[in-house]
Design an enzyme around this catalytic site. Structure first.
Site, PDB file in Angstrom:
ATOM      1  N   SER A 278      -1.262  -4.022  -6.750  1.00  0.00           N
ATOM      2  CA  SER A 278      -2.499  -3.898  -6.734  1.00  0.00           C
ATOM      3  C   SER A 278      -3.207  -2.529  -6.944  1.00  0.00           C
ATOM      4  O   SER A 278      -4.035  -2.197  -7.770  1.00  0.00           O
ATOM      5  CB  SER A 278      -3.249  -4.492  -5.710  1.00  0.00           C
ATOM      6  OG  SER A 278      -3.191  -3.765  -4.473  1.00  0.00           O
ATOM      7  N   LYS A 279      -2.455  -1.545  -6.379  1.00  0.00           N
ATOM      8  CA  LYS A 279      -2.891  -0.124  -6.340  1.00  0.00           C
ATOM      9  C   LYS A 279      -2.535   0.537  -7.808  1.00  0.00           C
ATOM     10  O   LYS A 279      -3.303   1.256  -8.203  1.00  0.00           O
ATOM     11  CB  LYS A 279      -2.172   0.511  -5.140  1.00  0.00           C
ATOM     12  CG  LYS A 279      -2.876  -0.012  -3.903  1.00  0.00           C
ATOM     13  CD  LYS A 279      -4.267   0.178  -3.785  1.00  0.00           C
ATOM     14  CE  LYS A 279      -4.713   0.052  -2.298  1.00  0.00           C
ATOM     15  NZ  LYS A 279      -6.247   0.085  -2.194  1.00  0.00           N
TER      16      LYS A 279
ATOM     17  N   VAL B 204     -15.561  -9.026  -1.220  1.00  0.00           N
ATOM     18  CA  VAL B 204     -15.607  -8.312  -2.462  1.00  0.00           C
ATOM     19  C   VAL B 204     -15.061  -9.228  -3.464  1.00  0.00           C
ATOM     20  O   VAL B 204     -15.171  -8.827  -4.769  1.00  0.00           O
ATOM     21  CB  VAL B 204     -15.570  -7.000  -2.262  1.00  0.00           C
ATOM     22  CG1 VAL B 204     -16.376  -6.113  -1.576  1.00  0.00           C
ATOM     23  CG2 VAL B 204     -13.993  -6.655  -1.846  1.00  0.00           C
TER      24      VAL B 204
ATOM     25  N   ASN C 185     -13.437   0.479  -2.085  1.00  0.00           N
ATOM     26  CA  ASN C 185     -12.485   1.017  -0.979  1.00  0.00           C
ATOM     27  C   ASN C 185     -12.010   0.026   0.005  1.00  0.00           C
ATOM     28  O   ASN C 185     -10.750  -0.016   0.325  1.00  0.00           O
ATOM     29  CB  ASN C 185     -13.220   1.955  -0.046  1.00  0.00           C
ATOM     30  CG  ASN C 185     -12.334   2.091   1.154  1.00  0.00           C
ATOM     31  OD1 ASN C 185     -11.404   2.843   1.204  1.00  0.00           O
ATOM     32  ND2 ASN C 185     -12.691   1.409   2.402  1.00  0.00           N
TER      33      ASN C 185
ATOM     34  N   SER D 171      -3.266   4.301  -3.929  1.00  0.00           N
ATOM     35  CA  SER D 171      -2.513   4.585  -2.837  1.00  0.00           C
ATOM     36  C   SER D 171      -1.317   5.220  -3.437  1.00  0.00           C
ATOM     37  O   SER D 171      -0.892   4.955  -4.592  1.00  0.00           O
ATOM     38  CB  SER D 171      -2.187   3.257  -2.032  1.00  0.00           C
ATOM     39  OG  SER D 171      -0.870   3.422  -1.327  1.00  0.00           O
TER      40      SER D 171
ATOM     41  N   TYR E  21       1.036  -5.246  -2.765  1.00  0.00           N
ATOM     42  CA  TYR E  21       0.000  -4.280  -2.599  1.00  0.00           C
ATOM     43  C   TYR E  21       0.126  -3.018  -3.503  1.00  0.00           C
ATOM     44  O   TYR E  21      -0.750  -2.458  -3.926  1.00  0.00           O
ATOM     45  CB  TYR E  21       0.263  -3.649  -1.129  1.00  0.00           C
ATOM     46  CG  TYR E  21      -0.515  -2.549  -0.813  1.00  0.00           C
ATOM     47  CD1 TYR E  21      -1.835  -2.556  -0.248  1.00  0.00           C
ATOM     48  CD2 TYR E  21      -0.076  -1.306  -0.838  1.00  0.00           C
ATOM     49  CE1 TYR E  21      -2.868  -1.372   0.188  1.00  0.00           C
ATOM     50  CE2 TYR E  21      -0.909  -0.090  -0.261  1.00  0.00           C
ATOM     51  CZ  TYR E  21      -2.176  -0.257   0.099  1.00  0.00           C
ATOM     52  OH  TYR E  21      -3.092   0.752   0.815  1.00  0.00           O
TER      53      TYR E  21
HETATM   54  P1  NAP Z   1      -8.913  -0.895   7.245  1.00  0.00           P
HETATM   55  O1  NAP Z   1      -8.833   0.081   8.489  1.00  0.00           O
HETATM   56  O2  NAP Z   1      -7.870  -2.128   7.368  1.00  0.00           O
HETATM   57  O3  NAP Z   1     -10.274  -1.456   6.685  1.00  0.00           O
HETATM   58  C1  NAP Z   1     -10.478  -2.386   5.719  1.00  0.00           C
HETATM   59  C2  NAP Z   1     -11.715  -2.690   5.757  1.00  0.00           C
HETATM   60  O4  NAP Z   1     -12.006  -3.450   4.543  1.00  0.00           O
HETATM   61  C3  NAP Z   1     -12.250  -3.632   6.918  1.00  0.00           C
HETATM   62  O5  NAP Z   1     -13.397  -3.152   7.582  1.00  0.00           O
HETATM   63  C4  NAP Z   1     -12.039  -4.979   6.401  1.00  0.00           C
HETATM   64  O6  NAP Z   1     -12.858  -5.986   7.133  1.00  0.00           O
HETATM   65  C5  NAP Z   1     -12.640  -4.757   5.025  1.00  0.00           C
HETATM   66  N1  NAP Z   1     -12.220  -5.944   3.912  1.00  0.00           N
HETATM   67  C6  NAP Z   1     -11.049  -6.554   3.882  1.00  0.00           C
HETATM   68  N2  NAP Z   1     -11.055  -7.394   2.963  1.00  0.00           N
HETATM   69  C7  NAP Z   1     -12.478  -7.380   2.586  1.00  0.00           C
HETATM   70  C8  NAP Z   1     -13.005  -8.336   1.617  1.00  0.00           C
HETATM   71  N3  NAP Z   1     -12.640  -9.361   0.961  1.00  0.00           N
HETATM   72  N4  NAP Z   1     -14.450  -8.021   1.322  1.00  0.00           N
HETATM   73  C9  NAP Z   1     -14.905  -6.976   1.916  1.00  0.00           C
HETATM   74  N5  NAP Z   1     -14.361  -6.530   3.043  1.00  0.00           N
HETATM   75  C10 NAP Z   1     -12.896  -6.514   3.210  1.00  0.00           C
HETATM   76  O7  NAP Z   1      -8.079  -0.083   6.042  1.00  0.00           O
HETATM   77  P2  NAP Z   1      -8.276   1.473   5.726  1.00  0.00           P
HETATM   78  O8  NAP Z   1      -6.955   1.975   6.235  1.00  0.00           O
HETATM   79  O9  NAP Z   1      -9.582   1.939   6.128  1.00  0.00           O
HETATM   80  O10 NAP Z   1      -7.941   1.497   4.205  1.00  0.00           O
HETATM   81  C11 NAP Z   1      -9.192   1.510   3.220  1.00  0.00           C
HETATM   82  C12 NAP Z   1      -8.577   1.802   1.652  1.00  0.00           C
HETATM   83  O11 NAP Z   1      -7.511   2.667   1.712  1.00  0.00           O
HETATM   84  C13 NAP Z   1      -7.741   0.334   1.488  1.00  0.00           C
HETATM   85  O12 NAP Z   1      -8.155   0.044   0.212  1.00  0.00           O
HETATM   86  C14 NAP Z   1      -6.284   0.754   1.540  1.00  0.00           C
HETATM   87  O13 NAP Z   1      -5.272  -0.018   0.894  1.00  0.00           O
HETATM   88  C15 NAP Z   1      -6.437   2.196   1.228  1.00  0.00           C
HETATM   89  N6  NAP Z   1      -5.412   2.962   1.840  1.00  0.00           N
HETATM   90  C16 NAP Z   1      -5.160   3.148   3.034  1.00  0.00           C
HETATM   91  C17 NAP Z   1      -3.849   3.764   3.208  1.00  0.00           C
HETATM   92  C18 NAP Z   1      -3.648   3.842   5.041  1.00  0.00           C
HETATM   93  O14 NAP Z   1      -2.820   4.828   5.325  1.00  0.00           O
HETATM   94  N7  NAP Z   1      -4.684   3.780   5.744  1.00  0.00           N
HETATM   95  C19 NAP Z   1      -3.083   4.542   2.601  1.00  0.00           C
HETATM   96  C20 NAP Z   1      -3.313   4.377   1.311  1.00  0.00           C
HETATM   97  C21 NAP Z   1      -4.420   3.445   0.942  1.00  0.00           C
HETATM   98  P3  NAP Z   1     -11.974  -6.871   7.980  1.00  0.00           P
HETATM   99  O15 NAP Z   1     -11.982  -5.939   9.229  1.00  0.00           O
HETATM  100  O16 NAP Z   1     -13.214  -8.027   8.398  1.00  0.00           O
HETATM  101  O17 NAP Z   1     -10.856  -7.259   7.650  1.00  0.00           O
END
Ligand code: NAP
Length: 251
Positions: free
Chosen positions: A162-163, A68, A94, A146, A159
């Site tokens: 960015s958020k 993306v 996302n 976030s 991070y």
């Molecule tokens: P995750 O489990 O690490 O999943 C992220 C997904 O995004 C993975 O499938 C990853 O693919 C994909 N991705 C990474 N880089 C990409 C790119 N350049 N192009 C397309 N897809 C890409 O993360 P998550 O915890 O579900 O988080 C989702 C969102 O919520 C993120 O924006 C994160 O910052 C935000 N967030 C999460 C939390 C938390 O506690 N988990 C808290 C606050 C905010 P790969 O597997 O191939 O890397």
């Protein structure tokens, strides 16, 4: 008066990025449960195939492998989706990554990577989606911010920046696009149980628990429900907002 339109939720077409696993996969599932057609975008073809097998709704679910942060590639996915389905109603930006370090130890590469994947991608996707949505006179963009982007977090300068940028982008797009029926909102998750937080050490997890008034991690479905609301007509008069889903951390 502004000339806007609306379409029933079960006729909507949505793109969800980072949808192969974690929060994005839960969001795809939630939008499918509302009857929406969902295009899941993620980096790896095999991870997307695995997601498609899990969700098992081939009439309404399709995938597009793409980085993306690649302007040409992601713009093409948005344009192709709108052309294929004749509309685009929801974009959920996302996809996100972390490259955590103390500010004086963050390399230029890790700064650029995190900003490009987390923030520039949302600009790229939103720019392309907004063109279609403005023509339609309706649409909803949901950006994944976030808690770190609101409050800052030691070890996460890239991070958090960015958020915080996501929040500025969200609010500005809300003001620019509202007259044409396009809404733009953000979700600010706290600590959600996914691969992203599973890698934290025990000390970091204990620290997190101290900060969470509800004393438990959130689940991907908690975020997905909030996205489902912002993507649906139930939130038709809400734009420019940041909805915290964090067990009471940010009040
Ligand atoms: P995750 O489990 O690490 O999943 C992220 C997904 O995004 C993975 O499938 C990853 O693919 C994909 N991705 C990474 N880089 C990409 C790119 N350049 N192009 C397309 N897809 C890409 O993360 P998550 O915890 O579900 O988080 C989702 C969102 O919520 C993120 O924006 C994160 O910052 C935000 N967030 C999460 C939390 C938390 O506690 N988990 C808290 C606050 C905010 P790969 O597997 O191939 O890397």
């Amino acid at each position: 008066m502004a000339k806007t339109k609306s379409v029933p939720d079960n006729e909507k077409v949505a793109i969800v990025t980072g949808a192969a696993r974690g929060i994005g996969l839960a969001i795809a599932e939630e939008l499918l449960s509302k009857g929406m057609t969902v295009v899941a975008v993620d980096l790896k073809e095999d991870a997307l195939t695995e997601a498609a097998n899990k969700l098992g709704n081939p009439e309404k679910f399709s995938t597009a492998a793409c980085d993306v942060s690649d302007s040409e590639g992601f713009t093409a996915v948005v344009d192709d989706t709108a052309e294929k389905f004749g509309r685009l109603d929801v974009l959920v930006n996302n996809a996100g990554i972390t490259r955590d370090n103390l500010v004086m130890l963050i390399s230029d590469e890790d700064w650029d990577l995190v900003l490009n994947v987390n923030l520039k991608s949302a600009f790229i996707g939103s720019r392309a989606a907004a063109k279609v949505m403005m023509r339609q006179r309706c649409g909803s963009i949901v950006n994944m911010a976030s808690y770190s982007g609101i409050e800052g977090n030691p070890g996460q300068a890239n991070y958090a920046a960015s958020k915080a940028g996501m929040i500025g982008l969200t609010k500005t797009m809300a003001k620019e696009l509202a007259k044409r029926g396009v809404r733009s909102n953000a979700i600010a998750p706290g600590f959600i149980q996914t691969d992203m937080t599973d890698i934290l050490g025990d000390a970091a997890k204990e620290m997190a628990m101290v900060q969470i008034p509800m004393k438990k991690l959130g689940q991907p479905s908690d975020i997905a429900k909030a996205v489902g609301f912002l993507a649906s007509n139930d939130s038709g008069y809400i734009t420019g907002q940041v909805l915290s889903v964090d067990g009471g951390m940010h009040t």
